[in-house]
Design an enzyme around this catalytic site. Structure first.
Site, PDB file in Angstrom:
ATOM      1  N   ASP A 132     -11.546  -8.379   7.041  1.00  0.00           N
ATOM      2  CA  ASP A 132     -10.845  -7.007   7.014  1.00  0.00           C
ATOM      3  C   ASP A 132      -9.495  -7.225   6.198  1.00  0.00           C
ATOM      4  OD1 ASP A 132     -12.711  -6.048   8.755  1.00  0.00           O
ATOM      5  OD2 ASP A 132     -11.762  -7.034  10.462  1.00  0.00           O
ATOM      6  N   ASP A 166     -19.680  -3.355   9.262  1.00  0.00           N
ATOM      7  CA  ASP A 166     -18.116  -3.055   9.114  1.00  0.00           C
ATOM      8  C   ASP A 166     -17.601  -3.179   7.538  1.00  0.00           C
ATOM      9  OD1 ASP A 166     -19.002  -3.440  11.414  1.00  0.00           O
ATOM     10  OD2 ASP A 166     -17.029  -3.722  12.443  1.00  0.00           O
TER      11      ASP A 166
HETATM   12  N1  GLY Z   1     -14.249  -3.359  12.414  1.00  0.00           N
HETATM   13  C1  GLY Z   1     -14.024  -3.934  13.795  1.00  0.00           C
HETATM   14  C2  GLY Z   1     -14.394  -2.963  14.839  1.00  0.00           C
HETATM   15  O1  GLY Z   1     -14.712  -1.818  14.119  1.00  0.00           O
HETATM   16  O2  GLY Z   1     -14.206  -2.902  15.969  1.00  0.00           O
END
Ligand code: GLY
Length: 373
Positions: free
Chosen positions: A87, A148
């Site tokens: 992330d 994601d």
């Molecule tokens: N990227 C983690 C979530 O969407 O919870």
């Protein structure tokens, strides 16, 4: 109507800036944001929201607060605080990259390139993937991708543009291709995650982390896919990403409930207790706005996308925006972090607030977020 909401959102964000005192909001508990010292995967969204509020209002207090978040992100990278995940793209696109885009600040640009380098450390050449979570070789997560991650790729595409070094682009494209092949299913639904064998690289199986079950479609995952593939199209102009984003968007829009804001998983049984995820609808609104920028007039998907966007924005404004709550900390109610994990299943999510404001800025100001220049 939108400008009225944006004015209110800016006022609430300023109130929060004073309340939070330099800490970063994540998700809420009992209507109050849980705060951290820039140690979570979500902290870029606060920075991005501050930059959006600055650009909308011109209020220098937002700029100053946003700059302070970037200073904190410098410390975070230097000390490698909680960066052992993919992330990094969310974190640095919306903080230092946004600063570079708005102010042309060279230090912010350098920090963002270093962040892209940190993300590159998660590339596993033998598997041809960016590993989402955990250390290399981790028995459970070592060969795992998640949908994601498509939203983290713009950091790499951008690093290619500004440095001219092709390695960032090749990794981003290869990961996008693997995601398209293994996370997107034939009926345009998606897996949240997919496992590869760490020894052989063989594709093993789809699964979920936050969805209803392994073969279900977690709505926020679908939303990440819609926006993520649209952004891969922006950087590559490869039509297959555009087509994939449109397919995922149609699947999403064909399943809107009566108030047009999605439940947390498309396969979760629906009853009076079923949780929503307003953040998934906000992310999807941004993804559709990006699609509508690039799809030619007359494209057969445009009418459905336009209608879906209008219903989504109306649904969020009428039933989820904290419009009659001047002291509310969040902008959108009824997001769900992890219904499956029992973690903030019906609360404010800072990314829901960020994407809602981004969607409003796109609609009202022709803004495009901070994912590309
Ligand atoms: N990227 C983690 C979530 O969407 O919870």
């Amino acid at each position: 109507m939108w400008l009225h909401i944006m004015d209110d959102a800016v006022r609430k964000t300023k109130q929060n800036m004073e309340r939070f005192g330099g800490q970063f909001p994540h998700v809420s508990l009992n209507d109050e944001y849980l705060l951290n010292d820039n140690t979570d995967w979500t902290d870029g969204f606060w920075s991005g929201l501050l930059w959006l509020c600055y650009e909308y209002s011109g209020d220098e207090a937002f700029r100053e607060a946003a700059r302070q978040t970037v200073a904190s992100f410098r410390q975070r990278l230097d000390n490698r605080v909680a960066l052992d995940h993919h992330d990094i793209g969310f974190l640095y696109s919306l903080s230092s990259k946004a600063q570079w885009m708005i102010e042309g600040d060279e230090e912010a640009k350098q920090l963002t390139i270093e962040a892209a380098d940190a993300l590159m450390e998660r590339w596993r050449p033998n598997l041809q993937i960016i590993q989402a979570w955990g250390p290399k070789g981790d028995p459970h997560n070592g060969g795992r991708i998640i949908i994601d991650c498509l939203m983290n790729l713009p950091l790499l595409y951008w690093a290619h543009q500004v440095t001219g070094d092709r390695k960032y682009y090749d990794v981003a494209v290869t990961h996008a291709d693997q995601s398209r092949r293994f996370l997107v299913r034939g009926d345009d639904s998606s897996y949240h995650t997919f496992y590869f064998d760490q020894e052989t690289g063989d594709a093993q199986r789809g699964g979920t982390h936050q969805g209803y079950k392994d073969g279900s479609t977690w709505t926020r995952g679908q939303a990440w896919g819609i926006y993520g593939f649209a952004l891969s199209y922006h950087y590559t102009r490869d039509e297959k990403y555009l087509e994939t984003s449109v397919r995922l968007a149609r699947y999403f829009l064909d399943r809107l409930p009566e108030d047009h804001v999605v439940y947390w998983d498309f396969n979760a049984p629906v009853n009076a207790e079923t949780k929503r995820d307003s953040s998934a609808s906000a992310i999807t609104a941004c993804g559709i706005l990006e699609l509508l920028k690039v799809l030619p007039e007359g494209h057969e998907a445009r009418p459905a996308l336009e209608e879906g966007l209008s219903l989504t924005m109306k649904g969020l404004a009428e039933h989820y925006y904290t419009k009659d709550k001047p002291d509310a900390q969040g902008l959108l109610e009824r997001g769900s972090y992890s219904v499956r994990g029992g973690s903030s299943p019906d609360d404010f999510m800072i990314w829901g607030d960020y994407y809602y404001m981004e969607a409003l800025m796109r609609i009202e100001k022709g803004h495009k977020g901070y994912w590309y220049e």
